[in-house]
Write a protein that holds these residues in place. Structure first.
Motif, PDB file in Angstrom:
ATOM      1  N   ARG A   1       6.729-101.203   0.619  1.00 22.19           N
ATOM      2  CA  ARG A   1       5.858-100.022   0.552  1.00 22.19           C
ATOM      3  C   ARG A   1       5.118 -99.817   1.873  1.00 22.19           C
ATOM      4  NH1 ARG A   1       5.139-101.722  -4.996  1.00 22.19           N
ATOM      5  NH2 ARG A   1       3.374-103.041  -4.391  1.00 22.19           N
ATOM      6  N   LEU A   2       4.638-100.921   2.467  1.00 25.00           N
ATOM      7  CA  LEU A   2       3.943-100.809   3.753  1.00 25.00           C
ATOM      8  C   LEU A   2       4.883-100.285   4.828  1.00 25.00           C
ATOM      9  CD1 LEU A   2       1.533-101.382   5.670  1.00 25.00           C
ATOM     10  CD2 LEU A   2       2.520-103.668   6.005  1.00 25.00           C
ATOM     11  N   MET A   3       6.078-100.866   4.913  1.00 24.60           N
ATOM     12  CA  MET A   3       7.012-100.456   5.959  1.00 24.60           C
ATOM     13  C   MET A   3       7.459 -99.006   5.777  1.00 24.60           C
ATOM     14  SD  MET A   3       7.316-102.941   8.096  1.00 24.60           S
ATOM     15  CE  MET A   3       5.612-103.411   7.825  1.00 24.60           C
ATOM     16  N   ASP A   4       7.605 -98.592   4.551  1.00 22.04           N
ATOM     17  CA  ASP A   4       7.990 -97.200   4.306  1.00 22.04           C
ATOM     18  C   ASP A   4       6.858 -96.246   4.703  1.00 22.04           C
ATOM     19  OD1 ASP A   4      10.404 -98.123   3.447  1.00 22.04           O
ATOM     20  OD2 ASP A   4      10.045 -97.781   1.308  1.00 22.04           O
TER      21      ASP A   4
ATOM     22  N   GLN B   1      10.646-110.035  17.722  1.00 22.96           N
ATOM     23  CA  GLN B   1      12.095-110.023  17.539  1.00 22.96           C
ATOM     24  C   GLN B   1      12.807-108.966  18.374  1.00 22.96           C
ATOM     25  OE1 GLN B   1      13.543-112.469  15.830  1.00 22.96           O
ATOM     26  NE2 GLN B   1      11.476-113.273  15.494  1.00 22.96           N
ATOM     27  N   ALA B   2      12.100-108.311  19.266  1.00 20.59           N
ATOM     28  CA  ALA B   2      12.704-107.394  20.238  1.00 20.59           C
ATOM     29  C   ALA B   2      13.520-106.290  19.586  1.00 20.59           C
ATOM     30  CB  ALA B   2      13.575-108.177  21.222  1.00 20.59           C
ATOM     31  N   GLY B   3      13.024-105.778  18.477  1.00 18.21           N
ATOM     32  CA  GLY B   3      13.690-104.650  17.846  1.00 18.21           C
ATOM     33  C   GLY B   3      14.884-105.017  16.991  1.00 18.21           C
ATOM     34  N   MET B   4      15.219-106.298  16.881  1.00 14.99           N
ATOM     35  CA  MET B   4      16.363-106.713  16.053  1.00 14.99           C
ATOM     36  C   MET B   4      15.987-106.639  14.578  1.00 14.99           C
ATOM     37  SD  MET B   4      17.769-110.005  18.140  1.00 14.99           S
ATOM     38  CE  MET B   4      16.225-110.850  17.808  1.00 14.99           C
ATOM     39  N   ALA B   5      16.952-106.284  13.761  1.00 17.56           N
ATOM     40  CA  ALA B   5      16.705-106.153  12.327  1.00 17.56           C
ATOM     41  C   ALA B   5      16.391-107.516  11.719  1.00 17.56           C
ATOM     42  CB  ALA B   5      17.918-105.537  11.641  1.00 17.56           C
TER      43      ALA B   5
ATOM     44  N   PRO C   1      12.339 -98.078  18.468  1.00 17.98           N
ATOM     45  CA  PRO C   1      11.922 -98.090  19.873  1.00 17.98           C
ATOM     46  C   PRO C   1      10.502 -97.539  20.061  1.00 17.98           C
ATOM     47  CG  PRO C   1      14.202 -97.411  19.725  1.00 17.98           C
ATOM     48  CD  PRO C   1      13.698 -97.513  18.307  1.00 17.98           C
ATOM     49  N   LEU C   2      10.141 -96.511  19.293  1.00 18.16           N
ATOM     50  CA  LEU C   2       8.780 -95.991  19.379  1.00 18.16           C
ATOM     51  C   LEU C   2       7.780 -97.036  18.902  1.00 18.16           C
ATOM     52  CD1 LEU C   2       6.694 -93.768  19.833  1.00 18.16           C
ATOM     53  CD2 LEU C   2       7.224 -92.908  17.537  1.00 18.16           C
ATOM     54  N   GLY C   3       8.090 -97.717  17.784  1.00 17.84           N
ATOM     55  CA  GLY C   3       7.201 -98.759  17.283  1.00 17.84           C
ATOM     56  C   GLY C   3       7.019 -99.879  18.291  1.00 17.84           C
TER      57      GLY C   3
ATOM     58  N   ALA D   1      17.482-104.828   5.671  1.00 20.01           N
ATOM     59  CA  ALA D   1      17.294-104.838   7.123  1.00 20.01           C
ATOM     60  C   ALA D   1      16.059-104.021   7.508  1.00 20.01           C
ATOM     61  CB  ALA D   1      18.529-104.283   7.822  1.00 20.01           C
ATOM     62  N   LEU D   2      15.143-104.669   8.211  1.00 16.38           N
ATOM     63  CA  LEU D   2      13.875-104.060   8.595  1.00 16.38           C
ATOM     64  C   LEU D   2      13.665-104.289  10.079  1.00 16.38           C
ATOM     65  CD1 LEU D   2      10.996-102.932   7.919  1.00 16.38           C
ATOM     66  CD2 LEU D   2      10.336-105.298   7.450  1.00 16.38           C
ATOM     67  N   SER D   3      13.219-103.276  10.799  1.00 11.69           N
ATOM     68  CA  SER D   3      12.990-103.447  12.235  1.00 11.69           C
ATOM     69  C   SER D   3      11.963-102.441  12.728  1.00 11.69           C
ATOM     70  CB  SER D   3      14.290-103.275  13.025  1.00 11.69           C
ATOM     71  OG  SER D   3      14.763-101.944  12.915  1.00 11.69           O
TER      72      SER D   3
END
Length: 757
Positions: free
Chosen positions: A484-487, A413-417, A506-508, A501-503
């Protein structure tokens, strides 16, 4: 069997015969060639192993590059030893002259690949690498004391000096678009080859010894003496492991195996029971991409990346998780169990032979490493964090690879939320319509515990009709696990979440791009382009790629490309969009017209486009919207058919989506949507020849897209129109394109049944 003569082979006689012929052989090379061929289960009816083409290839391309240290100048000596062994086999009557000549020719053909394998930084093991360095430094590799002294001096060097000597960084690609962590990846490969090499050698020893005990070959002497018989498994494994170490030392440097497993283990990281997390992550990401796309490397949209290597390094240094692990390395007793576990897996801590914890190589890299080394460290840590999260109760995977698929989908998704709810539904194997695009739900509170949207909003986000409170409840565990994983990943500054909203950060995006480049190699840099790479594409390459991208990703990419081209971009862009291509691609390409601001197209470009057989109708409509009146005769009838087809297909798609979102769960779609009926009749009324002629023109303009419209119009109340539509639909069905293969293949997900919603 003893440390002086690990294998019972008459090496001295072999060397003496070569000396007598005036072609003396290197003793160490000859010993390695004889020993590895014998352990490859070569026949030994002559008293020495008898090479074959298959055994020669395995020896030169696999076994010697796995076990033997040698400088490049020494490599011809191994080929010479193998050729001499072929000649010996011929002289002993076990190989006729014709087969001898063929085998010698084959050995020389294999020599180039042998040199490449022996000098490749991706084919090293730690014993081979240190054996090479010892020889290059002029150290007597047969003297255990000299070997230990050199290792002690090497360990005392500064971190940067050791890295430079190891040479992984110098072998990395200098391409600005290549992977930053290439040196770390080469080191991880070295660690993995080292981890596997010794057990494989021990297994070969055991297999030969068992065969000699159970089914001895007639006319062949014993190769492995004093092999344990009737001993417990652990004792037997220890014996064969010790003998494998003896052989490894003879082929690299005396005492090296024990030193790299003991007091100097920090100089040879990655010797655990599993591959390094970096290697596991790279291989899994590459496997996921191949599972989704096969080998048709369609480029993904460019994601925002850190502006510079220095910025990427700064982002990594500011991430909370590596800071926590660095503190654990400085004070292992002050770290909790979970932190110690992660620090051990990622190399911030190592367990000494006494069982005590001490700072590991990653702690030193964290303190002193540059951007490339920090990127490798971050990938290793990301792999360790994913593995730990997959096993822990609160974030346990429902099926193998679930967390990695989630990261890959975010990478696409190219960094889009993205909506947490949507990602959770995909993870839970709900049948979310792949073409449905929606923004994250704004009603979810930005802070605090995550709450799924209400059923109506959930339906809108997922593109699934009439979801109920029960459906919402079913999705809560998957959403909670995902959050929990994303956090947790946010502690590495890889992801960020605000409400629904999850994304990727840039580092990721940069880290996952690096992992994919490392795993796929070759032309992968073009598959995961940076923004600068994308801006340098020609129009055809841009359109060929962007047609497959989510519209929210294609829109800024096409806009940026046009801005970089200034006014020179419109003509080649329109030419690429209207270019002839198969099946569903024409409509996908034309859909890119909606990704840029039509008001920004210069009048001159639009007037020039009027004569285009595919896009002339769009240009005419755009000019009309500006209040201009282009000459109708300038527009081909086929171009008007294309424009009408896209408009009618948009009506059909919207009607289908509206029905899906509002109808009861088991209610079938109507055979002919009222909206499609009305829009088609309006267009047909103005078309020369009426409805049947319009259908013929639509089919000629784009057989693929018009077929779905024809399927509906086959139920038109006008008999002539319905019959023409049925003919078009039948022709499409028999054309072999009724089902488009598409570019994507759905990812295989292990475990659990797909939930139908």
């Amino acid at each position: 069997m003893n440390t002086a003569t690990p294998l019972l082979l008459d090496l001295d006689s072999f060397l003496a015969r070569a000396e007598e012929r005036g072609a003396p052989l290197d003793a160490r090379a000859a010993e390695a060639v004889l020993g590895l061929l014998a352990l490859g289960e070569a026949r030994r009816r002559t008293g020495l192993p008898e090479p074959t083409e298959e055994l020669a290839e395995e020896l030169l391309h696999i076994l010697l590059p796995l076990y033997v240290s040698a400088t490049e100048e020494e490599l011809p000596g191994f080929v010479a030893a193998l050729v001499a062994l072929v000649d010996h086999t011929h002289e002993a009557g076990r190989l006729n002259a014709k087969r001898q000549a063929k085998l010698v020719t084959r050995v020389h053909e294999l020599a180039e690949g042998f040199t490449q394998a022996m000098t490749s930084p991706r084919r090293l093991t730690w014993p081979r690498l240190y054996g090479n360095l010892l020889r290059a430094a002029g150290v007597d590799a047969t003297d255990p004391r000299a070997v230990r002294d050199w290792l002690e001096a090497f360990a005392a060097r500064p971190h940067a000096g050791r890295n430079a000597t190891l040479g992984f960084a110098s072998s990395a690609s200098s391409s600005p678009n290549g992977p930053l962590a290439e040196a770390a990846y080469a080191e991880a490969l070295c660690a993995e080859r080292s981890r596997q090499a010794r057990p494989l050698l021990a297994a070969r020893l055991e297999a030969v010894a068992l065969a000699e005990q159970v089914r001895p070959r007639p006319g062949e002497g014993l190769l492995v003496a004093d092999a344990p018989v009737g001993k417990p498994d652990d004792e037997r494994d220890d014996w064969y492991g010790a003998q494998a170490a003896v052989l490894t030392d003879r082929w690299t440097a005396a005492g090296l195996d024990a030193l790299l497993r003991g007091p100097f283990a920090h100089l040879a990281p990655g010797g655990g029971s599993a591959p390094t997390p970096l290697l596991a992550l790279v291989e899994a990401m590459a496997g996921q991409h191949l599972e989704m796309y096969g080998d048709a490397f369609a480029p993904l949209p460019p994601a925002p990346l850190p502006a510079s290597l220095e910025e990427q390094a700064a982002l990594l240094r500011s991430a909370p998780l590596p800071q926590l692990l660095a503190r654990a390395a400085a004070d292992p007793r002050g770290a909790d169990e979970r932190t110690c576990e992660l620090a051990l897996a990622s190399g911030f801590l190592v367990r000494e032979q006494s069982g005590a914890l001490s700072a590991g190589p990653s702690a030193e890299a964290w303190r002193e490493g540059g951007p490339a080394e920090l990127t490798g460290l971050a990938l290793n840590l990301l792999g360790a964090l994913l593995a730990q999260s997959a096993e822990e109760e609160e974030t346990a995977e429902e099926y193998d690879g679930e967390h990695l698929i989630t990261l890959y989908l975010l990478c696409e998704q190219a960094g889009m939320a993205q909506s947490v709810a949507r990602m959770a539904a995909l993870n839970d194997m709900w049948s979310v319509p792949p073409g449905h695009e929606s923004d994250p739900d704004a009603s979810v509170p930005a802070t605090g515990d995550y709450e799924l949207p209400d059923p109506q909003a959930l339906s809108a986000v997922l593109g699934l009709p009439a979801l109920t409170a029960s459906d919402r409840t079913d999705l809560i565990p998957s959403a909670a696990r995902l959050v929990r994983l994303m956090d947790r990943l946010a502690a590495l500054s890889v992801t960020e979440r605000t409400g629904d909203a999850l994304s990727l950060t840039p580092l990721g995006s940069a880290l996952l791009r690096d992992a994919l480049l490392l795993g796929l190699g070759g032309e992968a840099a073009d598959v995961f382009p940076t923004r600068q790479q994308m801006l340098a594409w020609d129009a055809e390459r841009l359109v060929a790629a962007a047609q497959w991208w989510p519209k929210r990703a294609a829109r800024p990419a096409v806009g940026d490309w046009l801005a970089a081209q200034r006014t020179d971009g419109w003509t080649p862009l329109f030419a690429a969009i209207s270019a002839a291509c198969p099946e569903d691609e024409p409509a996908r390409r034309r859909a890119l017209l909606a990704t840029f601001d039509a008001t920004a197209v210069p009048d001159k470009a639009l007037y020039a486009l009027l004569a285009d057989p595919a896009l002339g109708g769009w240009a005419e409509h755009t000019l009309h919207a500006r209040g201009q009146a282009p000459d109708p005769s300038a527009v081909p009838l086929s171009a008007r058919a294309v424009y009408l087809l896209d408009a009618l297909e948009a009506v059909r798609s919207a009607a289908s989506l509206d029905h899906r979102m509002t109808a009861s769960p088991n209610e079938e779609e109507p055979e002919l949507f009222a909206e499609v009926h009305a829009a088609f009749d309006k267009a047909a009324a103005a078309w020369p020849g009426g409805a049947p002629a319009l259908l013929t023109a639509l089919t000629a303009a784009d057989p693929y897209t018009s077929a779905f419209l024809a399927e509906q119009l086959a139920h038109h109340p006008d008999r002539a129109t319905a019959e023409q539509a049925r003919r078009a639909w039948r022709a499409f069905q028999t054309s072999g394109t009724a089902r488009s293969p598409g570019r994507k293949k759905p990812a295989k997900r292990a475990g659990g049944k797909r939930k139908r919603r």
